[in-house]
Scaffold this active site. Structure first.
Site, PDB file in Angstrom:
ATOM      1  CG  ASN A 125      80.362  17.005  15.544  1.00 59.05           C
ATOM      2  OD1 ASN A 125      81.316  16.902  14.802  1.00 59.05           O
ATOM      3  ND2 ASN A 125      79.210  17.533  15.173  1.00 59.05           N
ATOM      4  CB  VAL A 134      88.413  18.861  12.434  1.00 56.15           C
ATOM      5  CG1 VAL A 134      87.739  17.604  12.947  1.00 56.15           C
ATOM      6  CG2 VAL A 134      89.931  18.742  12.552  1.00 56.15           C
ATOM      7  N   PRO A 135      85.939  18.767   9.728  1.00 57.78           N
ATOM      8  CG  PRO A 135      85.456  17.399   7.898  1.00 57.78           C
ATOM      9  CD  PRO A 135      86.549  17.741   8.882  1.00 57.78           C
ATOM     10  CB  CYS A 136      82.195  19.433  13.436  1.00 50.87           C
ATOM     11  SG  CYS A 136      82.566  21.189  13.502  1.00 50.87           S
ATOM     12  CG  HIS A 137      80.915  21.697   7.766  1.00 50.59           C
ATOM     13  ND1 HIS A 137      82.272  21.754   8.016  1.00 50.59           N
ATOM     14  CD2 HIS A 137      80.782  21.453   6.444  1.00 50.59           C
ATOM     15  CE1 HIS A 137      82.930  21.556   6.885  1.00 50.59           C
ATOM     16  NE2 HIS A 137      82.043  21.362   5.915  1.00 50.59           N
TER      17      HIS A 137
END
Length: 171
Positions: A125, A134-137
């Site tokens: 991540n 690519v929504p690592c948040h």
């Protein structure tokens, strides 16, 4: 992180509510999005090939629409993030987290069939070269807390609030 060593590389910057993002694409697709605080990555201005510019420009438009509140997913973009097979598997799981939702590291580990791989998921991540898209948040601690984030915790908090995730445990 470093930019791909590719003659087709096209770069650009985009001013957003979270600061100036730097975006890079190659003929293969979108390769990198860098947060403003990621100053350790050399980012020369490159026009690149026509195909790379098309990937870059499509990503810039999608990010603009996202920050205007008009886009909730990034389907249709061609992604070309460099990483191991394990990292790419994690990144696919991240991309599947819907707008306005979160997942824990444990949930991602289970989703990729490695239920004990929470730490490895966290490392993958953190190496995501295409954040926001690519929504690592959207990945949080098992207790609901905000955890480390390459763009900084204030940016993570802003993105989650922007997406309507207002859980008191996240604030």
């Amino acid at each position: 992180m470093k930019l791909p060593d590719d003659d087709t590389l096209a770069t650009a910057t985009l001013d957003t509510p979270i600061g100036r993002l730097r975006v890079a694409a190659t003929d293969a697709g979108l390769a990198m999005v860098l947060f403003p605080n990621m100053k350790d990555v050399s980012f020369p201005k490159r026009e690149g090939s026509a195909r790379a510019r098309a990937h870059r420009d499509k990503a810039l438009k999608a990010l603009d629409l996202y920050f205007e509140g008009k886009k909730k997913d990034f389907g249709g973009l061609t992604l070309a993030a460099a990483g191991t097979d394990f990292q790419k598997n994690v990144w696919r799981a991240l991309a599947a987290i819907p707008f306005g939702e979160t997942r824990s590291y444990a949930e991602i580990a289970r989703a990729i069939g490695n239920p004990k791989g929470m730490r490895a998921v966290g490392l993958a991540n953190g190496r995501n070269p295409i954040p926001v898209i690519v929504p690592c948040h959207r990945v949080i601690g098992a207790d609901g807390s905000l955890t480390g984030f390459g763009g900084g915790l204030p940016t993570k908090k802003w993105l989650l609030e922007f997406e309507g995730i207002m859980s008191p445990r996240l604030l």
